[in-house]
Each structure stands twice: as structure tokens, then as C-alpha cells.
Design a protein around this motif. Structure first.
Motif, mmCIF file in Angstrom:
data_model
loop_
_atom_site.group_PDB
_atom_site.id
_atom_site.type_symbol
_atom_site.label_atom_id
_atom_site.label_comp_id
_atom_site.label_asym_id
_atom_site.label_seq_id
_atom_site.Cartn_x
_atom_site.Cartn_y
_atom_site.Cartn_z
ATOM 1 N N ARG A 14 0.828 -1.211 0.000
ATOM 2 C CA ARG A 14 0.000 0.000 0.000
ATOM 3 C C ARG A 14 0.857 1.253 0.000
ATOM 4 O O ARG A 14 0.547 2.240 -0.680
ATOM 5 N N LEU A 15 1.937 1.242 0.748
ATOM 6 C CA LEU A 15 2.797 2.419 0.838
ATOM 7 C C LEU A 15 3.773 2.511 -0.327
ATOM 8 O O LEU A 15 4.208 3.594 -0.697
ATOM 9 N N CYS A 16 4.148 1.376 -0.870
ATOM 10 C CA CYS A 16 4.928 1.267 -2.103
ATOM 11 C C CYS A 16 6.190 2.146 -2.127
ATOM 12 O O CYS A 16 6.310 3.066 -2.942
ATOM 13 N N PRO A 17 7.148 1.911 -1.231
ATOM 14 C CA PRO A 17 8.418 2.641 -1.316
ATOM 15 C C PRO A 17 9.056 2.464 -2.699
ATOM 16 O O PRO A 17 8.993 1.378 -3.283
ATOM 17 N N VAL A 18 9.662 3.524 -3.193
ATOM 18 C CA VAL A 18 10.310 3.417 -4.502
ATOM 19 C C VAL A 18 11.608 2.626 -4.412
ATOM 20 O O VAL A 18 12.111 2.128 -5.421
ATOM 21 N N LEU A 19 12.133 2.509 -3.201
ATOM 22 C CA LEU A 19 13.428 1.855 -3.030
ATOM 23 C C LEU A 19 13.601 1.429 -1.585
ATOM 24 O O LEU A 19 13.144 2.112 -0.661
ATOM 25 N N THR A 20 14.260 0.286 -1.397
ATOM 26 C CA THR A 20 14.673 -0.165 -0.072
ATOM 27 C C THR A 20 16.186 -0.275 -0.049
ATOM 28 O O THR A 20 16.780 -0.851 -0.966
ATOM 29 N N ILE A 21 16.810 0.280 0.979
ATOM 30 C CA ILE A 21 18.255 0.125 1.188
ATOM 31 C C ILE A 21 18.456 -0.309 2.639
ATOM 32 O O ILE A 21 18.084 0.413 3.572
ATOM 33 N N ILE A 22 19.021 -1.492 2.815
ATOM 34 C CA ILE A 22 19.142 -2.101 4.141
ATOM 35 C C ILE A 22 20.534 -1.842 4.708
ATOM 36 O O ILE A 22 21.550 -2.115 4.052
ATOM 37 N N ASP A 23 20.551 -1.326 5.914
ATOM 38 C CA ASP A 23 21.809 -1.074 6.632
ATOM 39 C C ASP A 23 22.310 -2.384 7.235
ATOM 40 O O ASP A 23 21.876 -2.801 8.311
#
Length: 327
Positions: free
Chosen positions: A205-214
Motif C-alpha cells: 500500500r505504501l509502495c516505497p520506490v526503493l529499499t536500502i538495508i543497513d
């Protein structure tokens, strides 16, 4: 079998692609360089953000703890991302709805509240819930998260005492306002698949354009709060959070289908369907797989009603202290 791709992989087709970039420390120059390389593999930040976009940076803020404790997204990663967004001509804001304290108190503990202020980057509490249809129920998701132009998801690589490990998907649960998160643990926690389907639907639903994991320094053991530091030395990113989760599993030698979130996503037909569909680019990691990563002893996913009451009371005390400190 995992497909190996060269750095020149076609960035016009990045749906089941995950980027793994070495980042040996949180020195700003190292983080900046690693993020620059990561975006290079994905076609540049301009692929995701346009000038004047209002962009929510959603780190993992969970408890007011300093940068030496690996409970939260490291401040160097948050600052580096805010700089990149500003350089792209967009308008970053940093926000979360932590389990303990506030977004502001967590960022103060991370020692970047004044830096963000100097950069002109607002800090927002993800409150103002709007009832939103999610997997057959109506969840109170922060209106702020729903109304921004873009979201960049910045989770922390953690072992988790209720879900095995959390990499990409669960961080967006922080957009559920306030103590309603604990309520959903009570209402949905008796069935892990049902709870995880809700997590996946919130992400969708929120649909982030990108995920970057620390994953520079991860948390092993009794995460998401009480674990210990485990240096891994990687940032992991992509547009498909499930591909990113598969990549994280590989970094610590974990079977992806041991994770309830990945099993739920696969049953739903959401995201990367498995190793056979996954494309990895970036740095070689086969000789750097962490074979001794300590996973958490599992505890019940469902919160008791008593635990919810105790949690609300404790949060009220923290909020009152935070308000008093600003007087």
C-alpha cells in the motif's frame, strides 16, 4: 540457482534485482561512496525521485539508543540519504513511529537531530492515522506516509525474536501510527502467516520506490532491540523488497523459506519468486558470507493484552519525559 549478473546489468529491468555493495564502516566517505555505487547499479537516483518531490526517509527507529547500539538505522546512512535527495532537488523528511519514544527522541539519541535541522530536513512523527484497507481489515496508517510523493525505506539488518529476521518488509510497519502496532500483534499474532500477509500488504500500500538495508553492522541474537552487534559490511538495496530479503538471507547463510515474511510473500505471489528469479549485482560476497550469525530464540508473535497495557503505560512515561525536557 541465483543468477549472477555483471555491474552492467540492464537497469531497465530491475524488478527482481538486488544490489549488494561493500561498506566496511560508517565513515561518511565510505557510506557516500557505497550509496553512489548502489544507485549506479540501479540507474541513478533520478530514476526514483524528481525535483520538488516530498520524500519520506523511513529509517528503523525503535528506541532512543545511541549509534553504538545496532537497534536503529545508523545515522551515517540516514544523513547520506538525505544529502542525496537534496542534491536531486527533492525535499526529504525523516519520520517513523517508534515502539518506544518518538522519532525526534530516537534521532536525538542517534546524535543527528541538530545535523538534520541544519540541513533543513524536517523530522516527523508518523501519527495522524488514516483508516486504510489492508488484507481485509482497516489499519491506521499515518496520513503523512500516505501523502508524501515518494518513500525510501531504510531498514536495519536484524535477527528478530518473533519473525526470525527482519530485513526489508517489516520496517514499513512503523508507518502504522502509535501503539496500534501492538494491537495488531494482539489481533493477528496468533497466526504468523496472517500477520505477515498484513505486513506485506502494508508495504504494498505504501509502495516505497526503493529499499536500502543497513547491513554494515547488523544486530544478531535477541533482536529487534536487545541483540548484539555483528559486523557484516554491506548495504543491500533494490526496488523489490523480497529480492532484497533473499539477498540478506544469503549473506548470513539462511534458508529464505525459514522466514515467515518470505513464505507469506511467496504464497501471495508478491515480489521475487525465489532464487531462480533473483539477479544479484554489485560486489562479490561468497567469500564473506557470515557463517556464525546468531539468530534469536523465538518468542510468541502475539502480544498479550497485559503486555499491550504495560507498553502503553511505558510509552506514556517516555513521552511525558520527552515533553518535559523541551520545556
Amino acid at each position: 540457482m541465483i543468477q549472477k549478473s555483471s555491474p552492467s546489468a540492464d537497469t531497465n529491468s530491475i524488478q527482481s534485482l538486488a544490489v549488494i555493495c561493500r561498506c566496511r564502516s560508517y565513515e561518511p566517505e565510505q557510506v557516500d561512496h557505497s550509496l553512489e555505487r548502489l544507485f549506479g547499479h540501479l540507474g541513478g537516483i533520478g530514476r526514483f525521485i524528481r525535483p520538488c518531490d516530498r520524500v519520506l526517509i523511513k529509517p528503523n527507529l525503535i528506541v532512543p539508543a545511541g549509534p553504538d547500539r545496532p537497534a536503529q538505522t545508523h545515522p551515517a546512512v540516514i544523513i547520506a540519504m538525505a544529502k542525496l535527495i537534496k542534491e536531486a532537488g527533492a525535499k526529504p523528511v525523516v519520520g517513523d513511529s517508534p515502539a518506544w519514544g518518538t522519532a525526534a527522541s530516537c534521532l536525538k539519541a542517534l546524535e543527528i537531530d541538530t545535523t538534520l535541522q541544519a540541513m533543513g530536513v524536517p523530522v516527523v512523527q508518523l501519527n495522524q492515522p488514516e483508516r486504510t484497507a489492508v488484507n481485509g481489515v482497516r489499519v491506521g496508517i499515518s496520513r503523512i506516509a500516505l501523502e508524501v510523493d515518494k518513500i525510501i525505506n531504510l531498514p536495519k539488518f536484524k535477527a528478530h525474536q518473533q519473525l526470525g529476521a527482519t530485513f526489508a518488509i517489516k520496517n514499513m510497519f512503523g508507518c502504522v501510527a502509535g501503539k496500534e502496532k501492538a494491537l495488531w500483534h494482539f489481533l493477528k499474532g496468533a497466526n504468523a502467516e496472517d500477520f505477515c500477509r498484513m505486513l506485506v500488504e502494508i508495504y504494498r500500500r505504501l509502495c516505497p520506490v526503493l529499499t536500502i538495508i543497513d547491513g554494515v553492522i547488523a544486530m544478531e541474537g535477541q533482536g529487534p532491540i536487545n541483540g548484539t552487534a555483528k559486523p557484516l559490511g554491506f548495504l543491500i538495496g533494490g526496488t523489490d523488497p523480497i529480492a532484497c530479503e533473499y539477498a540478506c538471507c544469503r549473506l548470513v547463510g539462511m534458508d529464505p523459506l525459514d522466514l515467515p515474511i518470505l513464505k507469506a510473500a511467496r504464497a501471495m505471489g508478491y515480489g521475487c519468486s525465489g532464487d531462480e528469479a533473483l539477479t544479484l549485482v554489485g560486489d562479490s560476497f561468497q567469500d564473506l558470507i557470515c557463517r556464525d550469525f546468531q539468530f534469536a530464540r523465538q518468542t510468541p508473535l502475539r502480544f498479550t493484552f497485559g503486555r499491550i497495557c504495560k507498553s502503553i503505560a511505558k510509552q506514556a512515561v517516555l513521552l511525558s519525559k520527552s515533553a518535559f525536557s523541551r520545556i
